[in-house]
Design an enzyme around this catalytic site. Sequence first.
Site, PDB file in Angstrom:
ATOM      1  N   TRP A   1       1.137  -1.409   0.315  1.00 50.89           N
ATOM      2  CA  TRP A   1       0.131  -0.220   0.683  1.00 50.89           C
ATOM      3  C   TRP A   1       0.635   1.049   0.043  1.00 50.89           C
ATOM      4  CZ3 TRP A   1      -4.637   0.043  -0.593  1.00 50.89           C
ATOM      5  CH2 TRP A   1      -5.566   0.955  -0.704  1.00 50.89           C
TER       6      TRP A   1
ATOM      7  N   PHE B   1      -1.141  -2.853   8.481  1.00 51.69           N
ATOM      8  CA  PHE B   1      -2.034  -4.049   9.163  1.00 51.69           C
ATOM      9  C   PHE B   1      -1.425  -5.144   8.948  1.00 51.69           C
ATOM     10  CE2 PHE B   1      -5.415  -5.531  12.087  1.00 51.69           C
ATOM     11  CZ  PHE B   1      -4.788  -4.612  13.046  1.00 51.69           C
TER      12      PHE B   1
ATOM     13  N   ASN C   1       3.651   2.685   5.091  1.00 56.17           N
ATOM     14  CA  ASN C   1       3.101   3.816   5.167  1.00 56.17           C
ATOM     15  C   ASN C   1       1.423   3.841   5.269  1.00 56.17           C
ATOM     16  OD1 ASN C   1       2.179   6.364   2.290  1.00 56.17           O
ATOM     17  ND2 ASN C   1       3.347   6.633   4.393  1.00 56.17           N
TER      18      ASN C   1
ATOM     19  N   ILE D   1      -1.005   7.087   5.573  1.00 56.54           N
ATOM     20  CA  ILE D   1      -1.550   8.967   5.472  1.00 56.54           C
ATOM     21  C   ILE D   1      -2.859   8.939   5.556  1.00 56.54           C
ATOM     22  CG2 ILE D   1      -1.607  10.578   3.500  1.00 56.54           C
ATOM     23  CD1 ILE D   1       0.548   8.832   1.705  1.00 56.54           C
TER      24      ILE D   1
ATOM     25  N   GLU E   1      -9.428  10.943   6.034  1.00 52.86           N
ATOM     26  CA  GLU E   1     -11.117  11.770   5.857  1.00 52.86           C
ATOM     27  C   GLU E   1     -11.600  11.030   7.227  1.00 52.86           C
ATOM     28  OE1 GLU E   1     -13.344  12.898   2.794  1.00 52.86           O
ATOM     29  OE2 GLU E   1     -11.790  13.355   2.164  1.00 52.86           O
ATOM     30  N   THR E   2     -11.045  10.280   7.804  1.00 55.12           N
ATOM     31  CA  THR E   2     -11.562   9.210   8.552  1.00 55.12           C
ATOM     32  C   THR E   2     -11.077   8.482   9.598  1.00 55.12           C
ATOM     33  OG1 THR E   2     -11.446   6.833   7.572  1.00 55.12           O
ATOM     34  CG2 THR E   2     -12.969   8.323   6.754  1.00 55.12           C
TER      35      THR E   2
ATOM     36  N   HIS F   1     -10.242   5.802  10.318  1.00 54.29           N
ATOM     37  CA  HIS F   1      -9.369   4.397   9.793  1.00 54.29           C
ATOM     38  C   HIS F   1      -7.223   4.729  10.005  1.00 54.29           C
ATOM     39  CE1 HIS F   1      -8.211   1.119   7.186  1.00 54.29           C
ATOM     40  NE2 HIS F   1      -7.896   1.636   6.931  1.00 54.29           N
TER      41      HIS F   1
ATOM     42  N   PHE G   1      10.572  -0.828  13.606  1.00 53.70           N
ATOM     43  CA  PHE G   1       9.351  -0.075  13.246  1.00 53.70           C
ATOM     44  C   PHE G   1      10.254   1.075  12.353  1.00 53.70           C
ATOM     45  CE2 PHE G   1       5.980   3.099  12.961  1.00 53.70           C
ATOM     46  CZ  PHE G   1       5.073   2.411  14.025  1.00 53.70           C
TER      47      PHE G   1
ATOM     48  N   ARG H   1       9.847  11.538   3.326  1.00 55.66           N
ATOM     49  CA  ARG H   1      10.993  10.962   4.490  1.00 55.66           C
ATOM     50  C   ARG H   1      11.177   9.383   4.251  1.00 55.66           C
ATOM     51  NH1 ARG H   1       8.141  14.625   6.545  1.00 55.66           N
ATOM     52  NH2 ARG H   1       8.723  15.146   8.212  1.00 55.66           N
TER      53      ARG H   1
END
Length: 165
Positions: free
Chosen positions: A31, A66, A90, A92, A95-96, A98, A123, A137
């Site tokens: 992702w 995840f 990663n 980002i 709007e929720t 999540h 990590f 980054r």
Amino acid sequence: MATENKNLSQYDKATIPNSKNFRFGIVVSEWNEEITEGLFKGAFDALIDCGVLKENIVRWNVPGSFELIYGCKKMQQSYDMLDAVIAIGNVIQGETKHFDFVCEGVTQGIKDLNIQSDIPVIFCVLTDNTRQQSLDRSGGKHGNKGTEAAIAAIKMAQLRKEAKF
């Protein structure tokens, strides 16, 4: 901002343990691939630069951040000769909520792996507000957090080796 005016790719090789005989696993989230591939490149290049042999680096891909927890756990179990595992992902902000759940779950999951196993998991999951912050980054103006993760992995591998009784 923690990385303001800092380049994450800078390290002093004189302070890095001899890495020739270490073996590393890297689990990479697919992702936000442009960002995670940049992080992988930073980690891989730093490991090679510090003397790790290419054949001593194992890479697995997982669909998202995840899934890094399961991927790292299985890698720890499958490769008992690994000295450390790097989890690259990663997330980002959207709007929720999540974002919050994924970040919290991944952070706690990787923490749990470090408690439950003798093989450290590093990590390397960017949790930024914007795509640009992540790009900055993962090989951009702030260097590469993957490089920093590789150096941490080497140092933890050395600590693991020294702590064996």
